[in-house]
Write a protein that holds these residues in place. Structure first.
Motif, PDB file in Angstrom:
ATOM      1  N   TYR A 167       0.841  -1.198   0.000  1.00 35.50           N
ATOM      2  CA  TYR A 167       0.000   0.000   0.000  1.00 35.50           C
ATOM      3  C   TYR A 167       0.877   1.250   0.000  1.00 35.50           C
ATOM      4  CZ  TYR A 167      -3.284   3.408   2.102  1.00 35.50           C
ATOM      5  OH  TYR A 167      -4.054   4.497   2.387  1.00 35.50           O
ATOM      6  N   PHE A 168       1.849   1.285   0.897  1.00 37.12           N
ATOM      7  CA  PHE A 168       2.718   2.465   0.988  1.00 37.12           C
ATOM      8  C   PHE A 168       3.520   2.638  -0.302  1.00 37.12           C
ATOM      9  CE2 PHE A 168       2.692   1.779   5.829  1.00 37.12           C
ATOM     10  CZ  PHE A 168       1.563   2.560   5.946  1.00 37.12           C
ATOM     11  N   ARG A 169       3.997   1.524  -0.870  1.00 34.33           N
ATOM     12  CA  ARG A 169       4.725   1.636  -2.140  1.00 34.33           C
ATOM     13  C   ARG A 169       3.836   2.270  -3.207  1.00 34.33           C
ATOM     14  NH1 ARG A 169       7.001  -3.329  -1.118  1.00 34.33           N
ATOM     15  NH2 ARG A 169       5.472  -4.442  -2.413  1.00 34.33           N
ATOM     16  N   PHE A 179       5.400   9.790  -1.095  1.00 34.55           N
ATOM     17  CA  PHE A 179       4.740   9.503   0.169  1.00 34.55           C
ATOM     18  C   PHE A 179       5.755   8.962   1.163  1.00 34.55           C
ATOM     19  CE2 PHE A 179       2.691   6.341   2.961  1.00 34.55           C
ATOM     20  CZ  PHE A 179       1.776   7.172   3.609  1.00 34.55           C
ATOM     21  N   ASN A 180       5.720   9.494   2.343  1.00 31.06           N
ATOM     22  CA  ASN A 180       6.600   9.023   3.411  1.00 31.06           C
ATOM     23  C   ASN A 180       5.740   8.522   4.559  1.00 31.06           C
ATOM     24  OD1 ASN A 180       8.282   8.638   5.520  1.00 31.06           O
ATOM     25  ND2 ASN A 180       9.232  10.669   5.453  1.00 31.06           N
ATOM     26  N   PRO A 181       5.763   7.218   4.810  1.00 32.59           N
ATOM     27  CA  PRO A 181       4.856   6.661   5.827  1.00 32.59           C
ATOM     28  C   PRO A 181       5.088   7.250   7.211  1.00 32.59           C
ATOM     29  CG  PRO A 181       6.290   4.959   4.867  1.00 32.59           C
ATOM     30  CD  PRO A 181       6.540   6.207   4.113  1.00 32.59           C
ATOM     31  N   ARG A 226      -6.072   2.995   5.811  1.00 33.28           N
ATOM     32  CA  ARG A 226      -5.320   1.891   5.188  1.00 33.28           C
ATOM     33  C   ARG A 226      -6.179   0.994   4.300  1.00 33.28           C
ATOM     34  NH1 ARG A 226      -1.871   5.146   6.988  1.00 33.28           N
ATOM     35  NH2 ARG A 226      -0.542   4.599   8.763  1.00 33.28           N
ATOM     36  N   TRP A 228      -6.982  -0.664   1.071  1.00 29.04           N
ATOM     37  CA  TRP A 228      -6.163  -0.959  -0.123  1.00 29.04           C
ATOM     38  C   TRP A 228      -6.587  -2.280  -0.747  1.00 29.04           C
ATOM     39  CZ3 TRP A 228      -2.375  -4.922  -0.857  1.00 29.04           C
ATOM     40  CH2 TRP A 228      -1.644  -4.798  -2.043  1.00 29.04           C
TER      41      TRP A 228
END
Lengths: 305, 305
Positions: A167-169, A179-181, A226, A228
């Motif tokens: 998801y973060f990728r 984006f920086n988690p 979150r 996704w």
DNA sequence: CATGATCTCTGACTAAAGTCAGCGAATGGA
DNA sequence: TCCATTCGCTGACTTTAGTCAGAGATCATG
């Protein structure tokens, strides 16, 4: 029940027959069905042995032997995993790829499948044909939807972490400024464990294909985060099912109002929230990545306007 | 084409999977699949070996062996055909029948099939479930319809004579005063050969399941006769397909008006004729078995009012 | 760096599925 | 009546499918 099952029963017998006819036509290419299925399941894009073993339910020894046979026929090659982006891949795992001859065989099998379908459709009128195709698409869609399973898990479990990482990728790739988690809402996951929150995963064939979290922010107020869906599982209603599950959990926990925020590039997500009865509200947090804020009252039904 | 076949393709793969799961569950009863399929296909009403061989595509030797094995397990009995109404049956042919143990096994297999369907449906909402069942019924209906094949044959061919004999038997049983094929319109079949008439049979799985005839009675006028569908194939649109075929043949032969007569007890037939655009007219012949006379102009579309 | 787990592969199996030739009885026409 | 054909059966076979134990390499973890 008997009545309804009776209908399913006829359907089962019917499709068993059609599948029998399909496999018979596959056999006519002079190759055992096991090998044909393997070619068919590998598809043009290739596949990992693991995945093939699971999908076809094969013993690993048996699979290995089938692969040797196809290799000897010059239809496939088996190779190690390619290392992606410096990630050192697991060198035990292997990947099958069709050679150009293999792809030709796959095309031939696809053609047989098409021909069977066409011969089946040939005797129907144009109108009936359209209805059949529509009904088949509907059956397919709903059976796929039925194969989705939603389970509450710990956000720290291995599967959950893999989903969150993916998801973060994706956010990093899609957001305009990356984006920086660690910015935004770093440790939100830690609040997603019962009784104050939940984290759920969606599974298809025991593979996690989506996630979503709920945390309580106030007595009667919760926040969805979150959400996704894995790219390969999109368009099947995974996110909708995840959302419904979170809403049910929220209701059970005495939450009446759900909120969420989202980035402007995630237009599919916004469309889904609107469809599910969420209404845009004013900014309620300072998440630097958020451009839209939504809310829904769980007491009211979710009719979209 | 590619697009549409693509959809079929997904459906094919999906049902192949489901059938795989079904067969796996059958195997759990500890009996090889071949035997299980045989029990399943015999059904409670029994079946002729011929039919089983055709339906399952088995070698006659192999079938024989499977039957011996099931017989040894006490699940079936194999017996000669029963002689029906003095007809001396072919004493080479044999018939399988399930014993009471066999029927119990069949019920168990049916239950497995039901359970699989139920587990599939369990995760769907009530609304989705209904849509799935409806779509499955639609697929079943249309695929069955697509399996019907209409062919012009001689009314003297063996298959045609069998159908006509069955038709006359049924009329004798249903008509209030019985039926004598020699009264009415005895030798109508002889006028149903090209170029002045046609006789068509409907086939499902290379078994004749219905018939219908057309004869020219005047330059632009034809008459439909001998419309019949085998009891086991009713409700699948066989008669409609036969009628459409005869109408197409009539058009090609320059016939503009089609007539037919029917008995008052054949209410399904009358309903079908009305649906297909036939209108009741006054008596045009002296057939003692006829109570209603219909006509349709082939130039006009067949919209029912 | 020891340990247990995982992944693929090989060899040695068994069971199931399917094929082929031919037999004896019954049948349907010339 | 004869002759080709059909039906179910048997014996002898091959191929396909699937299982099991274990080896060797690799990996994750303490």
């Amino acid at each position: 029940m008997r009545n309804r099952s009776g209908r399913c029963d006829g359907f089962n017998r019917l499709v068993t027959q059609r599948v029998g006819a399909l496999e018979e036509s596959y056999l006519r290419r002079g190759r055992p069905l096991g090998e044909a299925r393997l070619i068919f399941e590998t598809r043009a894009e290739g596949a990992e042995l693991r995945a093939l073993r699971n999908r076809l339910g094969l013993d690993s020894g048996y699979l290995s032997r089938l692969l040797r046979s196809l290799e000897a026929q010059g239809l496939i090659t088996v190779e190690g995993l390619v290392t992606v982006e410096g990630d050192s891949a697991d060198r035990r795992r292997r990947r099958v790829r069709l050679t150009s001859e293999g792809r030709a065989e796959l095309a031939a099998y696809d053609r047989l499948s098409d021909e069977l379908a066409a011969s089946m459709l040939a005797r129907l009128s144009g109108h009936e044909r359209e209805r059949l195709l529509a009904a088949m698409a509907e059956v397919e869609r709903l059976i796929r939807a039925a194969a989705i399973e939603i389970r509450v898990v710990s956000p720290n479990s291995a599967a959950a972490r893999r989903c969150l990482a993916a998801y973060f990728r994706e956010l990093a790739a899609r957001f305009e400024g990356g984006f920086n988690p660690n910015e935004g809402d770093a440790a939100a996951e830690q609040e997603m464990t019962p009784p104050n929150g939940f984290f759920v995963l969606a599974w298809i064939d025991s593979r996690p294909v989506g996630c979503g979290g709920l945390r309580r922010v106030d007595k009667g107020v919760g926040e969805i985060k979150r959400m996704w869906t894995a790219p390969e599982a999109r368009g099947q209603g995974v996110a909708r099912r995840v959302l419904h599950e979170l809403e049910a959990l929220a209701r059970d926990a005495g939450i009446e109002t759900l909120r969420l925020d989202t980035n402007r590039v995630l237009v599919e997500a916004q469309a889904m929230y609107r469809r599910e009865g969420y209404r845009e509200i004013v900014r309620y947090n300072d998440n630097p990545y958020a451009h839209h804020w939504f809310e829904r009252n769980l007491e009211r039904p979710a009719d979209p306007t």
